[in-house]
Design a protein around this motif. Structure first.
Motif, PDB file in Angstrom:
ATOM      1  N   ALA A 256      -9.674  96.701  15.989  1.00  0.00           N
ATOM      2  CA  ALA A 256      -9.595  97.347  14.654  1.00  0.00           C
ATOM      3  C   ALA A 256      -7.915  98.066  14.509  1.00  0.00           C
ATOM      4  O   ALA A 256      -7.380  98.051  13.435  1.00  0.00           O
ATOM      5  CB  ALA A 256     -10.567  98.307  14.333  1.00  0.00           C
ATOM      6  N   THR A 257      -7.656  98.844  15.630  1.00  0.00           N
ATOM      7  CA  THR A 257      -6.490  99.450  15.608  1.00  0.00           C
ATOM      8  C   THR A 257      -5.327  98.498  15.595  1.00  0.00           C
ATOM      9  O   THR A 257      -4.145  98.756  14.901  1.00  0.00           O
ATOM     10  CB  THR A 257      -6.632 100.268  16.911  1.00  0.00           C
ATOM     11  N   ALA A 258      -5.462  97.648  16.267  1.00  0.00           N
ATOM     12  CA  ALA A 258      -4.624  96.308  16.297  1.00  0.00           C
ATOM     13  C   ALA A 258      -4.116  95.797  15.017  1.00  0.00           C
ATOM     14  O   ALA A 258      -3.147  95.756  14.630  1.00  0.00           O
ATOM     15  CB  ALA A 258      -4.825  95.477  17.441  1.00  0.00           C
ATOM     16  N   ALA A 259      -5.354  95.422  14.416  1.00  0.00           N
ATOM     17  CA  ALA A 259      -5.055  94.826  12.978  1.00  0.00           C
ATOM     18  C   ALA A 259      -4.624  95.638  11.988  1.00  0.00           C
ATOM     19  O   ALA A 259      -3.677  95.195  11.164  1.00  0.00           O
ATOM     20  CB  ALA A 259      -6.653  94.649  12.481  1.00  0.00           C
ATOM     21  N   GLU A 260      -4.410  96.826  12.286  1.00  0.00           N
ATOM     22  CA  GLU A 260      -3.971  98.065  11.307  1.00  0.00           C
ATOM     23  C   GLU A 260      -2.450  98.012  11.787  1.00  0.00           C
ATOM     24  O   GLU A 260      -1.623  98.107  10.620  1.00  0.00           O
ATOM     25  CB  GLU A 260      -4.715  99.341  11.465  1.00  0.00           C
ATOM     26  N   VAL A 261      -2.123  97.948  12.787  1.00  0.00           N
ATOM     27  CA  VAL A 261      -0.710  98.040  13.052  1.00  0.00           C
ATOM     28  C   VAL A 261       0.080  96.599  12.647  1.00  0.00           C
ATOM     29  O   VAL A 261       1.034  96.572  12.128  1.00  0.00           O
ATOM     30  CB  VAL A 261      -0.604  98.082  14.803  1.00  0.00           C
ATOM     31  N   VAL A 262      -0.859  95.537  12.969  1.00  0.00           N
ATOM     32  CA  VAL A 262      -0.431  94.141  12.131  1.00  0.00           C
ATOM     33  C   VAL A 262      -0.177  94.328  10.831  1.00  0.00           C
ATOM     34  O   VAL A 262       0.986  93.761  10.413  1.00  0.00           O
ATOM     35  CB  VAL A 262      -1.211  93.135  12.812  1.00  0.00           C
ATOM     36  N   ALA A 263      -0.924  94.758  10.230  1.00  0.00           N
ATOM     37  CA  ALA A 263      -1.071  94.854   8.741  1.00  0.00           C
ATOM     38  C   ALA A 263       0.221  95.492   8.254  1.00  0.00           C
ATOM     39  O   ALA A 263       0.748  95.378   7.236  1.00  0.00           O
ATOM     40  CB  ALA A 263      -2.421  95.169   8.140  1.00  0.00           C
ATOM     41  N   ALA A 264       0.558  96.710   8.834  1.00  0.00           N
ATOM     42  CA  ALA A 264       1.824  97.627   8.416  1.00  0.00           C
ATOM     43  C   ALA A 264       3.085  96.837   8.819  1.00  0.00           C
ATOM     44  O   ALA A 264       3.779  97.213   8.006  1.00  0.00           O
ATOM     45  CB  ALA A 264       1.469  99.068   9.606  1.00  0.00           C
ATOM     46  N   VAL A 265       2.816  96.105   9.786  1.00  0.00           N
ATOM     47  CA  VAL A 265       4.339  95.314  10.075  1.00  0.00           C
ATOM     48  C   VAL A 265       4.364  93.997   9.001  1.00  0.00           C
ATOM     49  O   VAL A 265       5.590  93.863   8.599  1.00  0.00           O
ATOM     50  CB  VAL A 265       4.136  94.550  11.478  1.00  0.00           C
ATOM     51  N   THR A 266       3.350  93.416   8.758  1.00  0.00           N
ATOM     52  CA  THR A 266       3.551  92.107   8.186  1.00  0.00           C
ATOM     53  C   THR A 266       3.204  92.248   6.697  1.00  0.00           C
ATOM     54  O   THR A 266       3.544  91.179   5.979  1.00  0.00           O
ATOM     55  CB  THR A 266       2.638  91.092   8.733  1.00  0.00           C
ATOM     56  N   GLY A 267       2.266  93.265   6.141  1.00  0.00           N
ATOM     57  CA  GLY A 267       1.800  93.461   4.713  1.00  0.00           C
ATOM     58  C   GLY A 267       0.800  92.496   4.640  1.00  0.00           C
ATOM     59  O   GLY A 267       0.203  92.354   3.371  1.00  0.00           O
ATOM     60  N   GLU A 268       0.193  91.871   5.747  1.00  0.00           N
ATOM     61  CA  GLU A 268      -1.017  90.839   5.612  1.00  0.00           C
ATOM     62  C   GLU A 268      -2.002  91.301   6.461  1.00  0.00           C
ATOM     63  O   GLU A 268      -1.602  91.548   7.639  1.00  0.00           O
ATOM     64  CB  GLU A 268      -0.507  89.398   5.743  1.00  0.00           C
ATOM     65  N   GLU A 269      -3.261  91.048   6.212  1.00  0.00           N
ATOM     66  CA  GLU A 269      -4.392  91.257   7.196  1.00  0.00           C
ATOM     67  C   GLU A 269      -4.535  90.016   8.175  1.00  0.00           C
ATOM     68  O   GLU A 269      -4.458  88.966   7.665  1.00  0.00           O
ATOM     69  CB  GLU A 269      -5.814  91.485   6.470  1.00  0.00           C
ATOM     70  N   PRO A 270      -4.638  90.347   9.532  1.00  0.00           N
ATOM     71  CA  PRO A 270      -4.909  89.227  10.417  1.00  0.00           C
ATOM     72  C   PRO A 270      -6.187  88.662  10.387  1.00  0.00           C
ATOM     73  O   PRO A 270      -6.949  89.319   9.988  1.00  0.00           O
ATOM     74  CB  PRO A 270      -4.413  89.831  11.712  1.00  0.00           C
ATOM     75  N   VAL A 271      -6.324  87.633  10.900  1.00  0.00           N
ATOM     76  CA  VAL A 271      -7.554  87.019  11.028  1.00  0.00           C
ATOM     77  C   VAL A 271      -8.102  87.663  12.570  1.00  0.00           C
ATOM     78  O   VAL A 271      -7.714  87.101  13.449  1.00  0.00           O
ATOM     79  CB  VAL A 271      -7.473  85.512  10.907  1.00  0.00           C
ATOM     80  N   LEU A 272      -9.257  88.244  12.439  1.00  0.00           N
ATOM     81  CA  LEU A 272      -9.946  88.654  13.620  1.00  0.00           C
ATOM     82  C   LEU A 272     -10.864  87.704  14.132  1.00  0.00           C
ATOM     83  O   LEU A 272     -11.693  86.808  13.583  1.00  0.00           O
ATOM     84  CB  LEU A 272     -10.525  89.800  13.647  1.00  0.00           C
TER      85      LEU A 272
END
Length: 352
Positions: A256-272
């Protein structure tokens, strides 16, 4: 002076295409199994109809093959109107359903001879055609064996052979490799490629993404009775990013924390993918992977593995529909999950 009013000629949808369908609808009571599907299939191509069980694939095929009446919309096959001239359509198509529609108490040769006779061939021509097809599908050594002794792959090949007795220019293959082992699936793929090389046009329904990727020139994605995307496999993959970054974290509880970091960098939610402790990130530019990895390192998140590659069709399907291709969507198409009897009667009706 008398003026003669001329009727407008019927509108031809197909042009140089094998199949054109516009706004196809099929309802069963209150269930809208197919909801406004448009299809264009070019001559000489393999067109993949991709979707989970219950999506409406089989119902779409059965409407085009005249096995089910069209509730609404229009369709033409090689310029022939499906609704107005169903008998002509049946001379243009062959159908192989999800289940082998052969008589288990007859031999392979007897089954093909019988189908040939039902299609109007003389006894001699039916026997000659049966011998030729058994050879083409590698079944000549099993010609005199009862079908009850055949493996699943042999039954499927015989069923496909039977659909070719009338040499139809268009072949509907409805999940032809369901339940087959990998080796037999590969043999079926080779057979399909040979049919196309010989000039056939094929509409292939499947829920196997690798099968569509291997065989289809173009693909339409069907979900809950609606077409949600179409294009070549490469076009569909590009639509969700030129590359995908696949990450697996060392600690599952950090996803969950990694997904937040990725979303902050890319502006898109990753697929978990929580089962494997991972996440997939669509990348418009592969160079963006470095920025994500740096930020994850700065957040003190441990990465077990990381790789960048082109998106798969599974990722395309997940991005478009929100679920994997094999998932049960909750939409129920009464004819897409066909029973043995329904598939058998449907295939034989088309051949006859």
């Amino acid at each position: 002076m008398t003026t003669t009013l001329q009727k407008d000629p019927p509108r031809v949808l197909t042009g140089g295409n094998a199949v054109v369908a516009r706004g196809l609808v099929k309802t069963f009571g209150t269930v809208r199994a197919v909801d406004g599907v448009d299809l264009t299939i070019r001559r000489g191509e393999v067109f993949g109809l991709l979707g989970p069980n219950g999506a409406g694939k089989t119902t779409t095929v059965q409407m085009l093959a005249t096995l089910l009446p069209i509730t609404d919309g229009e369709a033409e096959i090689f310029g022939v109107d499906v609704r107005r001239e169903p008998h002509k359509i049946r001379q243009l198509v062959g159908v192989t359903g999800q289940y082998a529609s052969v008589d288990e108490n007859l031999t392979a040769a007897e089954n093909l001879w019988l189908f040939g006779r039902l299609l109007g061939l003389s006894s001699r021509d039916a026997r000659r055609t049966a011998t030729d097809l058994l050879g083409r599908f590698g079944l000549e050594d099993a010609a005199t064996r009862q079908i009850k002794t055949f493996s699943g792959g042999m039954r499927r090949r015989l069923d496909l052979a039977a659909s070719l007795i009338a040499r139809p220019p268009l072949i509907f293959l409805d999940e032809p490799t369901t339940g087959l082992d990998p080796r037999t699936r590969g043999q079926m793929w080779d057979t399909i490629r040979d049919l196309v090389a010989a000039g056939s046009t094929i509409l292939l329904t499947t829920q196997y993404l690798d099968e569509a990727d291997q065989l289809a020139d173009r693909i339409a994605v069907i979900d809950r009775g609606t077409k949600v995307a179409d294009g070549t496999p490469e076009e569909l993959k590009t639509s969700v990013g030129s590359s995908t970054l696949h990450l697996r974290l060392a600690e599952h509880d950090e996803i969950a924390t990694a997904a937040e970091v990725v979303a902050a960098v890319t502006g898109e939610e990753p697929v978990l993918t929580p089962e494997s402790g991972g996440l997939n990130v669509a990348l418009p530019d592969p160079n963006g992977a470095a920025d994500i990895l740096i930020r994850l390192r700065e957040a003190e998140l441990s990465i077990a593995t990381a790789s960048v590659r082109q998106p798969t069709l599974d990722e395309v399907f997940l991005a478009i529909t929100g679920h994997h291709s094999e998932d049960d969507t909750g939409h129920h198409d009464p004819h897409d999950d066909a029973t043995d009897d329904a598939a058998t009667s449907g295939t034989k009706e088309t051949r006859a």
